[in-house]
Design a protein around this motif. Structure first.
Motif, mmCIF file in Angstrom:
data_model
loop_
_atom_site.group_PDB
_atom_site.id
_atom_site.type_symbol
_atom_site.label_atom_id
_atom_site.label_comp_id
_atom_site.label_asym_id
_atom_site.label_seq_id
_atom_site.Cartn_x
_atom_site.Cartn_y
_atom_site.Cartn_z
ATOM 1 N N HIS A 2 0.828 -1.214 0.000
ATOM 2 C CA HIS A 2 0.000 0.000 0.000
ATOM 3 C C HIS A 2 0.857 1.256 0.000
ATOM 4 N N HIS A 10 0.770 5.294 -1.615
ATOM 5 C CA HIS A 10 0.178 6.380 -2.411
ATOM 6 C C HIS A 10 1.341 7.139 -3.028
ATOM 7 N N HIS A 30 -9.412 1.109 0.215
ATOM 8 C CA HIS A 30 -9.286 1.187 1.671
ATOM 9 C C HIS A 30 -10.544 0.582 2.267
ATOM 10 N N HIS A 44 -5.652 -1.380 5.477
ATOM 11 C CA HIS A 44 -6.061 -1.098 6.869
ATOM 12 C C HIS A 44 -6.963 -2.180 7.454
ATOM 13 N N ASP A 63 1.831 2.672 3.370
ATOM 14 C CA ASP A 63 0.831 3.732 3.240
ATOM 15 C C ASP A 63 1.462 5.115 3.160
#
Ligand code: GUN
Ligand code: FE
Length: 455
Positions: A78, A80, A241, A278, A329
């Motif tokens: 994960h 971004h 998510h 998550h 993340d």
């Protein structure tokens, strides 16, 4: 006779199970032209000496020096990519405000391809230097910049799974940063999938398009349904998510009167190639649905400390048979390193087990049996990530990819505290997991190609 492109000799660590690490002391690894581990040979094997004699003077033979070890490359479930530009900042407010105040404005800048190129090249290089050989990325809503990220992974030699983010609901997203409408969101996603599939034809280590509804709150029902159909049509990976925070979990409950997991399932978004970030608020029924459908959890322990309002019971979900891997993340998590995230995964689990509020009696304070060990965190960062993506990665064994990090425990600027010539390799492994810094990661290989050298 098989032609080998590379032969390596050295001591390696790989997961035997979620809790056990296997030590491959002084093994030989034979890598074929596809970048796969064709065979591994232990020193006890009858052919070992003869193979060593045959290959050790060839220039494709690589022997580790004393104090150097192989670890599998890490799998980050994960990232971004655009948020790399704000990593380490903007962590002072809750998720909903953080998205609107900091994150959507920075992501909106990726309509500028020159800016996207600068940030994405830096990020992919940084992740490789931190030992991450495979990343599952959220890009932005912009189709061109998302294809650019896939291209940069292809060029730099990282295995990239990349998603063009969908956020089409005009009620929930700012006008300056969203898909123009549901139809263009789906059309752009389809064009993106086709472009990345084309790129994959010439990319040895693989690049993969990923269907990426940002999360339920940002998408209309029609977009979620259409994305489920696109994923089925092209058999792609899917990411989103899921049940991350009190606010987000509550929003979905209010909109659908269901938990995220069930809503995502009803839109066709759960399956063997789905990874949900998550998942802190999964119920046991949700976790069973994940296990049944083969959906994986991308566990993001650093980010969760800021935005998830809770510690996820990883040990509990693992025991229920859910696939789990680790995610940085970036930039909800500030660190691009899965070493850092593995450390936090252990620490958070310990705090969940013991509890944190000293006003509560010790026997009431925590959640029993929640702790995970550093061996389990290593599993999450490697083999667990591979299983989550249904790819033959994350283990140093036959028929897996040669994705490795070569760790040097003896370099003067980042020497590990190893003072006993005969220190138990299990202890050396733990010292590496807790103390390695990027300086210790001397080389990184993906699919049999060297993609990073520490200078
Ligand atoms: N939920 C929706 N978008 C995001 C994001 O960018 N980061 C995190 N942590 N949660 C999200
Ligand atoms: Fe995220």
């Amino acid at each position: 006779m098989t032609e080998y492109t590379h032969i390596f000799k050295g001591t390696a660590f790989t997961s035997k199970s979620a809790t056990e690490v296997q030590i491959l002391k002084d093994y030989l690894f034979f890598i074929n032209a596809d970048g796969m581990i064709d065979k591994t040979i232990a020193p006890e094997h009858t052919d070992y000496q003869q193979l060593l004699t045959t290959y050790q003077h060839q220039n494709n033979f690589h022997q580790l020096s004393e104090g150097q070890y192989f670890l599998p490359g890490f799998v980050d479930l994960h990232v971004h990519a655009p948020q790399w530009a704000q990593s380490g900042t903007a962590l002072d407010i809750p998720l909903y405000d953080w998205l609107n105040t900091y994150t959507f404005p920075i992501e909106s800048k990726f309509s500028d391809l020159a800016f996207a190129q600068e940030v994405y090249e830096d990020l992919v290089g940084t992740l490789l230097a931190n030992g991450t050989t495979t990343s599952l990325y959220f890009a932005t809503v912009h189709k061109e910049a998302s294809v650019l990220l896939a291209n940069i992974c292809a060029e730099k030699g990282q295995r990239g799974l990349v998603g063009k983010v969908v956020m089409d609901d005009p009620e929930q997203n700012p006008d300056f940063y969203r898909d123009a409408n549901t139809q263009t969101a789906l059309a752009d996603t389809e064009e993106f999938i086709l472009a990345v599939k084309e790129l994959a034809k010439t990319t040895k280590q693989g690049v993969y398009p990923v269907v990426t509804p940002r999360f339920i709150p940002s998408c209309t029902d029609n977009a979620l349904k259409g994305l489920g159909e696109l994923a089925a049509k092209y058999d792609t990976h899917i990411q989103s998510h899921c049940s991350e925070s009190d606010w987000e979990h509550g929003y979905v409950k209010e909109r659908f009167n269901k938990n995220d997991a069930v809503a995502l399932h009803d839109f066709g978004l759960l399956g063997k190639k789905s990874v949900m970030a998550h998942c802190n608020f999964l119920s046991d029924d949700d976790a069973r649905l994940f296990a049944e459908t083969g959906t994986a959890i991308g566990h993001c322990p650093i980010s969760n400390a800021y935005f998830a309002n809770s510690v996820i019971p990883i040990a509990r979900f693992h025991a229920m048979g859910v696939d789990i891997g680790l995610g940085s993340d970036v930039s909800g998590g500030f660190s691009p390193s899965l070493f850092d995230n593995a450390r936090q995964a252990v620490m958070s689990s310990r705090m969940l087990e013991d509890g944190v509020d000293t006003a509560i009696a010790a026997d009431q304070r925590g959640v029993p049996n929640s702790r995970i060990t550093i061996n389990e965190a290593f599993y999450l960062a490697t083999a667990g990530g591979g299983e989550s993506l249904s790819l033959p990665i994350g283990r140093l064994q036959e028929h897996y990819t040669w994705d490795v990090q070569i760790i040097d425990t003896k370099i003067p600027s980042a020497k590990l505290p190893i003072f006993d010539q005969n220190e138990d390799l299990r202890d050396i492994f733990q010292k590496m997991m807790y103390l390695v810094r990027p300086e210790n990661i001397r080389e990184v290989w993906v699919q049999g190609n060297k993609v990073h050298t520490r200078v």
